[in-house]
Design a protein around this motif. Structure first.
Motif, PDB file in Angstrom:
ATOM      1  N   GLY A  68      49.822  56.821  38.419  1.00 11.84           N
ATOM      2  CA  GLY A  68      49.251  55.476  38.452  1.00 11.84           C
ATOM      3  C   GLY A  68      47.960  55.357  37.671  1.00 11.84           C
ATOM      4  N   THR A  69      47.162  56.417  37.657  1.00 13.25           N
ATOM      5  CA  THR A  69      45.913  56.399  36.901  1.00 13.25           C
ATOM      6  C   THR A  69      46.190  56.197  35.416  1.00 13.25           C
ATOM      7  N   PHE A  70      47.143  56.944  34.902  1.00 13.89           N
ATOM      8  CA  PHE A  70      47.488  56.798  33.485  1.00 13.89           C
ATOM      9  C   PHE A  70      48.217  55.477  33.235  1.00 13.89           C
ATOM     10  N   GLN A  71      49.030  55.068  34.191  1.00 12.44           N
ATOM     11  CA  GLN A  71      49.782  53.832  34.029  1.00 12.44           C
ATOM     12  C   GLN A  71      48.850  52.623  33.967  1.00 12.44           C
ATOM     13  N   ARG A  72      47.839  52.573  34.832  1.00 13.04           N
ATOM     14  CA  ARG A  72      46.913  51.441  34.824  1.00 13.04           C
ATOM     15  C   ARG A  72      46.157  51.361  33.501  1.00 13.04           C
ATOM     16  N   SER A  73      45.699  52.501  33.004  1.00 14.78           N
ATOM     17  CA  SER A  73      44.997  52.494  31.714  1.00 14.78           C
ATOM     18  C   SER A  73      45.925  52.056  30.593  1.00 14.78           C
ATOM     19  N   ALA A  74      47.135  52.579  30.578  1.00 10.43           N
ATOM     20  CA  ALA A  74      48.090  52.224  29.525  1.00 10.43           C
ATOM     21  C   ALA A  74      48.494  50.758  29.622  1.00 10.43           C
ATOM     22  N   ALA A  75      48.639  50.239  30.819  1.00 12.74           N
ATOM     23  CA  ALA A  75      49.016  48.831  30.986  1.00 12.74           C
ATOM     24  C   ALA A  75      47.902  47.914  30.502  1.00 12.74           C
ATOM     25  N   THR A  76      46.664  48.298  30.745  1.00 12.60           N
ATOM     26  CA  THR A  76      45.532  47.494  30.287  1.00 12.60           C
ATOM     27  C   THR A  76      45.502  47.415  28.765  1.00 12.60           C
ATOM     28  N   VAL A  77      45.672  48.553  28.115  1.00 12.87           N
ATOM     29  CA  VAL A  77      45.687  48.586  26.656  1.00 12.87           C
ATOM     30  C   VAL A  77      46.916  47.850  26.132  1.00 12.87           C
ATOM     31  N   SER A  78      48.048  48.024  26.770  1.00 12.01           N
ATOM     32  CA  SER A  78      49.294  47.390  26.324  1.00 12.01           C
ATOM     33  C   SER A  78      49.191  45.876  26.341  1.00 12.01           C
ATOM     34  N   ALA A  79      48.511  45.335  27.334  1.00 12.77           N
ATOM     35  CA  ALA A  79      48.381  43.879  27.424  1.00 12.77           C
ATOM     36  C   ALA A  79      47.711  43.324  26.172  1.00 12.77           C
ATOM     37  N   SER A  80      46.704  44.040  25.664  1.00 17.75           N
ATOM     38  CA  SER A  80      46.018  43.543  24.462  1.00 17.75           C
ATOM     39  C   SER A  80      46.903  43.648  23.224  1.00 17.75           C
ATOM     40  N   LEU A  81      47.871  44.545  23.233  1.00 15.06           N
ATOM     41  CA  LEU A  81      48.794  44.655  22.099  1.00 15.06           C
ATOM     42  C   LEU A  81      49.951  43.669  22.196  1.00 15.06           C
ATOM     43  N   LEU A  82      50.401  43.380  23.420  1.00 15.82           N
ATOM     44  CA  LEU A  82      51.605  42.574  23.611  1.00 15.82           C
ATOM     45  C   LEU A  82      51.340  41.069  23.703  1.00 15.82           C
ATOM     46  N   LEU A  83      50.112  40.695  24.080  1.00 22.01           N
ATOM     47  CA  LEU A  83      49.818  39.286  24.309  1.00 22.01           C
ATOM     48  C   LEU A  83      48.911  38.713  23.228  1.00 22.01           C
ATOM     49  N   PRO A  84      49.095  37.443  22.899  1.00 24.25           N
ATOM     50  CA  PRO A  84      48.119  36.781  22.026  1.00 24.25           C
ATOM     51  C   PRO A  84      46.789  36.635  22.782  1.00 24.25           C
ATOM     52  N   ALA A  85      45.699  36.587  22.054  1.00 23.24           N
ATOM     53  CA  ALA A  85      44.359  36.557  22.653  1.00 23.24           C
ATOM     54  C   ALA A  85      44.182  35.404  23.638  1.00 23.24           C
ATOM     55  N   GLU A  86      44.837  34.272  23.403  1.00 22.81           N
ATOM     56  CA  GLU A  86      44.637  33.119  24.300  1.00 22.81           C
ATOM     57  C   GLU A  86      45.210  33.347  25.704  1.00 22.81           C
ATOM     58  N   SER A  92      44.698  38.835  32.773  1.00 21.56           N
ATOM     59  CA  SER A  92      43.683  39.529  33.570  1.00 21.56           C
ATOM     60  C   SER A  92      43.686  39.022  35.011  1.00 21.56           C
ATOM     61  N   GLY A  93      43.832  37.722  35.174  1.00 18.16           N
ATOM     62  CA  GLY A  93      43.894  37.144  36.518  1.00 18.16           C
ATOM     63  C   GLY A  93      45.101  37.635  37.300  1.00 18.16           C
ATOM     64  N   LEU A  94      46.246  37.694  36.648  1.00 17.88           N
ATOM     65  CA  LEU A  94      47.457  38.177  37.318  1.00 17.88           C
ATOM     66  C   LEU A  94      47.349  39.649  37.673  1.00 17.88           C
ATOM     67  N   VAL A  95      46.764  40.431  36.761  1.00 21.64           N
ATOM     68  CA  VAL A  95      46.587  41.865  37.032  1.00 21.64           C
ATOM     69  C   VAL A  95      45.636  42.058  38.213  1.00 21.64           C
ATOM     70  N   ALA A  96      44.595  41.231  38.304  1.00 23.94           N
ATOM     71  CA  ALA A  96      43.658  41.330  39.428  1.00 23.94           C
ATOM     72  C   ALA A  96      44.292  40.854  40.735  1.00 23.94           C
ATOM     73  N   LEU A  97      45.198  39.895  40.640  1.00 29.47           N
ATOM     74  CA  LEU A  97      45.852  39.353  41.832  1.00 29.47           C
ATOM     75  C   LEU A  97      46.894  40.312  42.411  1.00 29.47           C
ATOM     76  N   ALA A  98      47.564  41.064  41.553  1.00 29.63           N
ATOM     77  CA  ALA A  98      48.685  41.909  41.978  1.00 29.63           C
ATOM     78  C   ALA A  98      48.326  42.887  43.091  1.00 29.63           C
ATOM     79  N   PRO A  99      47.224  43.673  42.993  1.00 27.37           N
ATOM     80  CA  PRO A  99      46.925  44.610  44.085  1.00 27.37           C
ATOM     81  C   PRO A  99      46.654  43.905  45.415  1.00 27.37           C
ATOM     82  N   SER A 100      46.017  42.742  45.346  1.00 28.42           N
ATOM     83  CA  SER A 100      45.744  42.011  46.591  1.00 28.42           C
ATOM     84  C   SER A 100      47.045  41.538  47.237  1.00 28.42           C
ATOM     85  N   LEU A 101      47.933  41.003  46.431  1.00 33.66           N
ATOM     86  CA  LEU A 101      49.230  40.585  46.966  1.00 33.66           C
ATOM     87  C   LEU A 101      50.007  41.771  47.518  1.00 33.66           C
ATOM     88  N   ALA A 102      49.967  42.871  46.791  1.00 33.83           N
ATOM     89  CA  ALA A 102      50.675  44.072  47.252  1.00 33.83           C
ATOM     90  C   ALA A 102      50.120  44.555  48.582  1.00 33.83           C
TER      91      ALA A 102
END
Length: 189
Positions: A68-86, A92-102
């Protein structure tokens, strides 16, 4: 199990980022899911054989925390590659919401599932979630890594971690916020 889940990220975080920067993100995400899923698979086999012991759960928790440690870092970097800046703020909001919902939904769902399918059934569903994530990652194509990131790979992992530490210490407000946050987490706030 809380210590087994919390300690690996604390110990690995300083080098996880630089290692992720040097890795193929898609493969790292797939490997992280497979490693965590392997721990769950072993627990399923032990539980179905009637030989599951508490230390097995601790070991699987450590394995999942490392992955999970490596996955969280890789997912953070991946988001900047996969998504347009807008879309960064939304992501970021969805990523922050996910652990709380879980934290809210997972125990309730696990309790309901436990009553209906038992412990091996819950673990098999967990294993299926890892396999589903791997299937999605196989379907997603990652864009090429930007040249500046590739150049950063020429620096050693230790040098990268030390540079990150020096930068953090050089930002007094952020560093103090991090210390307050760490103290709050340590005290269970």
């Amino acid at each position: 199990t809380v210590l087994c889940a919390a300690l690996p990220p604390i110990l690995l975080a300083p080098v996880a980022g630089p290692l992720v920067d040097r890795s193929d993100l898609r493969r790292l995400l797939i490997a992280s899911d497979l490693v965590a899923g392997l721990g769950t698979l072993v627990l399923v086999l032990l539980a179905s054989g009637g030989t599951l012991a508490v230390w097995h759960v601790y070991a699987a928790t450590v394995l999942a925390a490392v992955a999970g440690t490596f996955q969280r870092s890789a997912a953070t970097v991946s988001a900047s590659l996969l998504l347009p800046a807008e879309y960064y703020a939304r992501a970021s909001g969805l990523v922050a919401l996910a652990p709380s919902l879980a934290t809210i939904i997972a125990p309730t769902l696990a309790g309901v599932l436990y009553l209906n399918v038992g412990l091996p059934g819950v673990m098999l569903l967990d294993l299926a979630s890892f396999l589903g994530a791997v299937a999605v990652l196989f379907a997603v194509r990652f864009p090429a890594v930007p040249a500046d990131v590739l150049q950063a790979r020429d620096v050693s992992v230790l040098q990268s971690a030390l540079a990150g530490w020096r930068w953090l210490v050089g930002q007094p407000g952020l560093f103090r916020l991090l210390l307050v946050s760490a103290a709050g987490n340590a005290l269970g706030m």
